[in-house]
Design a protein around this motif. Structure first.
Motif, PDB file in Angstrom:
ATOM      1  N   UNK A   1     -21.722  -0.996  18.194  1.00  0.00           N
ATOM      2  CA  UNK A   1     -21.908   0.409  18.572  1.00  0.00           C
ATOM      3  C   UNK A   1     -21.869   0.663  20.082  1.00  0.00           C
ATOM      4  N   UNK A   2     -22.023  -0.399  20.886  1.00  0.00           N
ATOM      5  CA  UNK A   2     -21.928  -0.264  22.337  1.00  0.00           C
ATOM      6  C   UNK A   2     -21.754  -1.654  22.917  1.00  0.00           C
ATOM      7  N   UNK A  29     -22.947   2.543  26.337  1.00  0.00           N
ATOM      8  CA  UNK A  29     -22.532   3.245  25.125  1.00  0.00           C
ATOM      9  C   UNK A  29     -21.621   4.395  25.529  1.00  0.00           C
ATOM     10  N   UNK A  30     -20.473   4.476  24.864  1.00  0.00           N
ATOM     11  CA  UNK A  30     -19.518   5.548  25.149  1.00  0.00           C
ATOM     12  C   UNK A  30     -19.516   6.524  23.979  1.00  0.00           C
ATOM     13  N   UNK A  31     -20.016   7.743  24.212  1.00  0.00           N
ATOM     14  CA  UNK A  31     -19.923   8.796  23.212  1.00  0.00           C
ATOM     15  C   UNK A  31     -18.678   9.607  23.448  1.00  0.00           C
ATOM     16  N   UNK A  32     -18.448  10.631  22.652  1.00  0.00           N
ATOM     17  CA  UNK A  32     -17.214  11.414  22.802  1.00  0.00           C
ATOM     18  C   UNK A  32     -17.125  12.162  24.129  1.00  0.00           C
ATOM     19  N   UNK A  53     -23.596   6.273  28.367  1.00  0.00           N
ATOM     20  CA  UNK A  53     -24.960   5.886  28.734  1.00  0.00           C
ATOM     21  C   UNK A  53     -24.905   4.474  29.282  1.00  0.00           C
ATOM     22  N   UNK A  75     -27.819   6.635  21.489  1.00  0.00           N
ATOM     23  CA  UNK A  75     -27.715   6.988  20.079  1.00  0.00           C
ATOM     24  C   UNK A  75     -28.853   7.920  19.654  1.00  0.00           C
ATOM     25  N   UNK A 122     -25.069  10.652  18.266  1.00  0.00           N
ATOM     26  CA  UNK A 122     -25.498  10.490  19.655  1.00  0.00           C
ATOM     27  C   UNK A 122     -26.608  11.486  19.996  1.00  0.00           C
TER      28      UNK A 122
END
Lengths: 88, 199
Positions: free
Chosen positions: A49-50, A66-69, A73, B184, B196
């Motif tokens: 997940x990251x 962590x890469x979200x859309x 982070x 998350x 997220x």
């Protein structure tokens, strides 16, 4: 265990989205055991997940990404410092 | 439409109804890892519930095996968008483990061998919603899938189903876990697509 992880160079692309310097070339110091070395020498698990980058000396987490859309982070609690070489 | 039987279409529709938004079906069982796979010998394995009053309840491996065993069949939904339907497990309901635990805590922090943590409201672990499982598909649970034992809490994204589970700490205040402190979602309901922070 040796085949589960990538090396720290796997972080070069994702970190280049955030920083203009090559962070994988920086020297980091592990907050857990004090080992110093290039970010590229970290043991990296991911990408999903990251990214979780662990110290090659003690296996503690040094960096998480962590890469979200629409955001990333970055957690550097496991690093005392990063030494980034800059042009004189 | 002649070559597609009604039965096939019916099965597809049933699968689609069980697929949360943004998910796709897989037949294999992907392994995602945030660190080296812990190897926990069964004679040193233990599971603990630590209450907010600092009372600890412990179970050894033989003690866990001696408890009432159940065989849940559940759908899994990973935040990385794969879902796997009808997975078969064997383990112990957390309702059984909590039978003698006195607590007024609202929150749980699950912790694992290897250092992983994840948080969720205590009520999400009770009333037949969660298990400590040690067999998958009729076999001992492999270390890469969380063996000897993992948490199974299938109504939330799979990162909440901590592999290599070691214990549950009951807390009066919510304490975000490993992925919950790195972007998350704090709760992670797949049906509300809570992937997220901010979703």
């Amino acid at each position: 265990m040796t085949t589960e992880h990538l090396d720290g160079n796997a972080l070069a692309g994702p970190l280049a989205e955030i920083f203009s310097v090559d962070v994988t070339a920086a020297t980091g110091r592990c907050a857990s055991c004090g080992l110093s070395g290039p970010v590229a020498s970290l043991r990296v698990y991911g990408p999903a997940p990251g990214f979780v980058a662990r110290c090659p000396g003690c296996d503690e987490v040094v960096l998480r990404l962590v890469r979200g859309p629409d955001a990333a982070w970055l957690d550097l609690r496991g690093a005392v410092s990063l030494r980034v070489a800059l042009p004189e | 439409m002649g070559i597609v039987s009604r039965g096939f279409r019916g099965r597809r529709r049933e699968q689609d109804d069980r697929l949360p938004p943004g998910q796709y079906l897989v037949d294999d069982f992907p392994v995602l890892s945030a660190g080296p796979t812990p190897r926990v010998p069964l004679d040193r394995w233990e599971f603990a519930i630590d209450t907010e009053a600092e009372v600890t309840h412990r179970w050894s491996w033989p003690e866990l095996m001696a408890l009432a065993q159940t065989t849940p069949t559940v759908d899994l939904h990973c935040v990385t968008k794969w879902s796997k339907l009808d997975t078969s497990w064997q383990g112990v309901s957390l309702d059984t483990l909590f039978e003698d635990v006195e607590t007024a805590a609202e929150y749980a922090l699950v912790y694992s061998y290897g250092g992983y943590t994840t948080n969720l409201p205590l009520e999400d672990l009770l009333d037949g919603k969660a298990w400590i499982v040690h067999r998958y598909d009729g076999e001992e649970l492999e270390p890469r899938h969380g063996g000897p034992a993992r948490l199974l809490v299938p109504h939330l994204y799979l990162w909440k189903s901590a592999k290599w589970v070691r214990g549950i700490r009951l807390l009066d205040e919510d304490w975000p876990g490993f992925w919950e402190t790195a972007g998350y979602h704090n709760y992670g309901d797949p049906w509300r697509e809570q992937r997220y922070q901010g979703d």
